[in-house]
Write a protein that holds these residues in place. Structure first.
Motif, mmCIF file in Angstrom:
data_model
loop_
_atom_site.group_PDB
_atom_site.id
_atom_site.type_symbol
_atom_site.label_atom_id
_atom_site.label_comp_id
_atom_site.label_asym_id
_atom_site.label_seq_id
_atom_site.Cartn_x
_atom_site.Cartn_y
_atom_site.Cartn_z
ATOM 1 N N ALA A 180 -38.300 32.196 3.673
ATOM 2 C CA ALA A 180 -38.142 30.736 3.682
ATOM 3 C C ALA A 180 -36.780 30.340 3.118
ATOM 4 C CB ALA A 180 -39.257 30.091 2.864
ATOM 5 N N ILE A 181 -36.354 31.072 2.070
ATOM 6 C CA ILE A 181 -35.062 30.769 1.450
ATOM 7 C C ILE A 181 -33.925 31.016 2.439
ATOM 8 C CG2 ILE A 181 -33.490 31.437 -0.405
ATOM 9 C CD1 ILE A 181 -36.017 32.232 -2.023
ATOM 10 N N LYS A 182 -34.053 32.149 3.159
ATOM 11 C CA LYS A 182 -33.028 32.514 4.134
ATOM 12 C C LYS A 182 -32.947 31.476 5.252
ATOM 13 C CE LYS A 182 -31.365 37.059 5.396
ATOM 14 N NZ LYS A 182 -31.790 38.414 5.755
ATOM 15 N N ILE A 183 -34.125 31.129 5.789
ATOM 16 C CA ILE A 183 -34.165 30.135 6.868
ATOM 17 C C ILE A 183 -33.582 28.818 6.392
ATOM 18 C CG2 ILE A 183 -35.709 28.728 8.304
ATOM 19 C CD1 ILE A 183 -37.596 31.159 8.416
ATOM 20 N N ASN A 184 -33.924 28.443 5.160
ATOM 21 C CA ASN A 184 -33.412 27.192 4.607
ATOM 22 C C ASN A 184 -31.882 27.179 4.540
ATOM 23 O OD1 ASN A 184 -33.954 24.575 3.315
ATOM 24 N ND2 ASN A 184 -33.023 25.551 1.541
ATOM 25 N N ASP A 185 -31.297 28.314 4.093
ATOM 26 C CA ASP A 185 -29.833 28.391 4.035
ATOM 27 C C ASP A 185 -29.207 28.184 5.410
ATOM 28 O OD1 ASP A 185 -29.666 28.702 1.364
ATOM 29 O OD2 ASP A 185 -29.513 30.892 1.386
ATOM 30 N N ARG A 186 -29.812 28.855 6.403
ATOM 31 C CA ARG A 186 -29.314 28.690 7.770
ATOM 32 C C ARG A 186 -29.387 27.243 8.225
ATOM 33 N NH1 ARG A 186 -29.421 33.537 10.707
ATOM 34 N NH2 ARG A 186 -27.744 34.671 9.704
ATOM 35 N N LEU A 187 -30.553 26.627 7.981
ATOM 36 C CA LEU A 187 -30.748 25.244 8.417
ATOM 37 C C LEU A 187 -29.737 24.310 7.751
ATOM 38 C CD1 LEU A 187 -34.658 24.933 8.485
ATOM 39 C CD2 LEU A 187 -33.097 24.987 10.433
ATOM 40 N N ILE A 188 -29.462 24.561 6.462
ATOM 41 C CA ILE A 188 -28.476 23.718 5.769
ATOM 42 C C ILE A 188 -27.116 23.829 6.454
ATOM 43 C CG2 ILE A 188 -27.115 23.460 3.647
ATOM 44 C CD1 ILE A 188 -29.574 24.098 2.049
ATOM 45 N N SER A 189 -26.701 25.082 6.738
ATOM 46 C CA SER A 189 -25.410 25.250 7.409
ATOM 47 C C SER A 189 -25.371 24.452 8.703
ATOM 48 C CB SER A 189 -25.156 26.719 7.736
ATOM 49 O OG SER A 189 -25.114 27.469 6.560
ATOM 50 N N TRP A 190 -26.442 24.579 9.512
ATOM 51 C CA TRP A 190 -26.427 23.897 10.805
ATOM 52 C C TRP A 190 -26.505 22.388 10.660
ATOM 53 C CZ3 TRP A 190 -24.474 25.386 15.134
ATOM 54 C CH2 TRP A 190 -24.303 26.760 15.348
ATOM 55 N N ALA A 191 -27.254 21.913 9.686
ATOM 56 C CA ALA A 191 -27.312 20.460 9.466
ATOM 57 C C ALA A 191 -25.926 19.936 9.106
ATOM 58 C CB ALA A 191 -28.318 20.133 8.363
ATOM 59 N N ILE A 192 -25.202 20.712 8.290
ATOM 60 C CA ILE A 192 -23.842 20.299 7.912
ATOM 61 C C ILE A 192 -22.912 20.322 9.125
ATOM 62 C CG2 ILE A 192 -21.798 21.021 6.610
ATOM 63 C CD1 ILE A 192 -23.667 21.787 4.319
ATOM 64 N N TYR A 193 -23.028 21.380 9.947
ATOM 65 C CA TYR A 193 -22.190 21.444 11.153
ATOM 66 C C TYR A 193 -22.426 20.224 12.035
ATOM 67 C CZ TYR A 193 -21.671 26.406 9.951
ATOM 68 O OH TYR A 193 -21.415 27.585 9.305
ATOM 69 N N VAL A 194 -23.713 19.929 12.287
ATOM 70 C CA VAL A 194 -24.049 18.809 13.171
ATOM 71 C C VAL A 194 -23.514 17.496 12.598
ATOM 72 C CG1 VAL A 194 -25.940 17.406 14.081
ATOM 73 C CG2 VAL A 194 -26.091 19.902 14.165
ATOM 74 N N LEU A 195 -23.741 17.298 11.291
ATOM 75 C CA LEU A 195 -23.322 16.040 10.692
ATOM 76 C C LEU A 195 -21.801 15.867 10.696
ATOM 77 C CD1 LEU A 195 -25.891 15.774 7.827
ATOM 78 C CD2 LEU A 195 -25.281 13.922 9.373
ATOM 79 N N LEU A 196 -21.087 16.955 10.440
ATOM 80 C CA LEU A 196 -19.633 16.804 10.431
ATOM 81 C C LEU A 196 -19.082 16.673 11.837
ATOM 82 C CD1 LEU A 196 -18.956 18.779 7.286
ATOM 83 C CD2 LEU A 196 -17.912 16.614 7.829
ATOM 84 N N PHE A 197 -19.787 17.282 12.789
ATOM 85 C CA PHE A 197 -19.430 17.083 14.187
ATOM 86 C C PHE A 197 -19.587 15.602 14.555
ATOM 87 C CE2 PHE A 197 -20.793 17.219 18.732
ATOM 88 C CZ PHE A 197 -19.612 17.703 19.278
ATOM 89 N N LEU A 198 -20.712 15.023 14.156
ATOM 90 C CA LEU A 198 -20.953 13.594 14.421
ATOM 91 C C LEU A 198 -19.927 12.715 13.704
ATOM 92 C CD1 LEU A 198 -24.855 13.403 14.148
ATOM 93 C CD2 LEU A 198 -23.459 13.375 16.217
ATOM 94 N N LEU A 199 -19.622 13.090 12.448
ATOM 95 C CA LEU A 199 -18.609 12.323 11.710
ATOM 96 C C LEU A 199 -17.276 12.417 12.448
ATOM 97 C CD1 LEU A 199 -17.791 10.680 9.209
ATOM 98 C CD2 LEU A 199 -17.317 12.814 8.033
ATOM 99 N N GLY A 200 -16.965 13.621 12.951
ATOM 100 C CA GLY A 200 -15.744 13.812 13.736
ATOM 101 C C GLY A 200 -15.700 12.869 14.921
ATOM 102 N N ILE A 201 -16.811 12.784 15.645
ATOM 103 C CA ILE A 201 -16.866 11.901 16.817
ATOM 104 C C ILE A 201 -16.612 10.454 16.422
ATOM 105 C CG2 ILE A 201 -18.391 10.905 18.568
ATOM 106 C CD1 ILE A 201 -19.696 13.627 18.865
ATOM 107 N N SER A 202 -17.326 9.980 15.383
ATOM 108 C CA SER A 202 -17.149 8.557 15.068
ATOM 109 C C SER A 202 -15.754 8.274 14.505
ATOM 110 C CB SER A 202 -18.254 8.046 14.141
ATOM 111 O OG SER A 202 -18.477 8.941 13.099
ATOM 112 N N VAL A 203 -15.176 9.276 13.820
ATOM 113 C CA VAL A 203 -13.800 9.092 13.361
ATOM 114 C C VAL A 203 -12.846 9.060 14.552
ATOM 115 C CG1 VAL A 203 -11.891 10.202 12.126
ATOM 116 C CG2 VAL A 203 -14.139 10.051 11.069
ATOM 117 N N GLY A 204 -13.094 9.956 15.523
ATOM 118 C CA GLY A 204 -12.248 10.000 16.715
ATOM 119 C C GLY A 204 -12.284 8.686 17.481
#
Lengths: 99, 201
Positions: free
Chosen positions: A24-48
């Protein structure tokens, strides 16, 4: 934003409940990374899409740099004082022998 | 460092897409970033909760150690308050909020975007990434002139993970638990301090 903080607290409690399961800890770490990627991608879009930001990127970068310089010099000086007052003695007692 | 580059790559990819306006309508009016932030915060909470090592460190620490993250907080606020004099465009509380990211750029920039808008969010992203990069590059020198805590000070919240190796290398192994402790405390405090500063200052 109180909502967000409550959500984080409930996450911490959930974390207490599942901290025996390494998977569960491992999966959680992965999910956090992907949530951050998605969110910064979205932030990138709205900044663009935001013309004001794009046109002022040099100015924004400069402001960011000034804040960083302030933040780092402030903390380094604060901990330098702390180190000299409280921690250096203990270090020397601990018998370092590099010098 | 590798992680920062991946994150930056995602941000830049989004940026390029946004500038080119090559987006489906759904994305153009996306407001699901708030819900994505909710999910992220829940996961970050779980991450803190399952981290038994940090909790056990907390239990065995001497009271004195708490002064280290406190010192980083006080120092960061004093330094950024001074810096705000040179940035007439931003309010004092905005500059302090950016500083309160302590290098935790992903979370602080997303929080600040929600609370204060995209411009300040981008400033937070850049400023806190710079804090991490600078710590990675300058810790060897800082430690020489400003004592063994300099890397921990400069690293802020990142001293628990991304900048821990360089801190351990140049301050010594005996400081690494303290680095993790200080980083954990600051990481947990980032969302609280940022919200507090922007809402109640």
């Amino acid at each position: 934003m109180i909502t967000v903080l409550l959500i984080m607290l409930s996450g911490i409690l959930t974390g207490f409940a599942i901290n025996r399961f390494p998977l569960a800890i491992k999966i959680n770490d992965r999910l956090i990374s992907w949530a951050i990627y998605v969110l910064l991608f979205l932030l990138g879009i709205s900044v663009g899409l935001n013309k004001t930001i794009i046109q002022n990127l040099d100015k924004i970068g400069m402001q960011a740099l000034i804040i960083t310089v302030g933040a780092i010099s402030g903390s380094v000086l604060a901990l330098w004082i702390l180190y000299r007052v409280l921690f250096r003695e203990e270090q020397n007692k601990g018998g370092r022998d590099e010098k | 460092m590798k992680n920062s580059l991946i994150i930056l790559a995602f941000f830049v990819a989004g940026l390029v897409l946004g500038i080119s306006k090559n987006l489906p309508d759904l994305m153009m009016q996306s407001d699901f970033s708030l819900y994505a932030l909710y999910i992220l915060m829940f996961l970050v909470g779980i991450g803190i909760g399952v981290d038994r090592k940090s909790w056990s460190i907390l239990r065995t620490m001497k009271i004195k150690i708490i002064l280290i993250p406190m010192g980083v907080i006080v120092g960061t606020f004093a330094g950024t308050a001074l810096a705000s004099i040179f940035i007439p465009d931003l309010k004092l509380k905005e500059v302090l909020a950016v500083g309160a990211g302590f290098g935790y750029y992903s979370l602080s920039s997303l929080f600040i975007t929600q609370l204060s808008g995209e411009t300040l969010g981008v400033i937070a992203l850049l400023s806190n990434i710079l804090r991490e990069i600078f710590t990675l590059l300058a810790t060897p020198t800082l430690v020489l002139y400003f004592g063994k805590l300099a890397g921990i000070a400069s690293g802020g919240a990142t001293s628990m993970d991304t900048t821990l190796p360089v801190i351990t290398r140049y301050s010594g192994k005996e400081w690494s638990i303290i680095a993790v402790f200080s980083g954990v405390i600051l990481t947990i405090l980032v969302p609280f301090l940022v919200t507090f500063i922007l809402n109640y200052f």
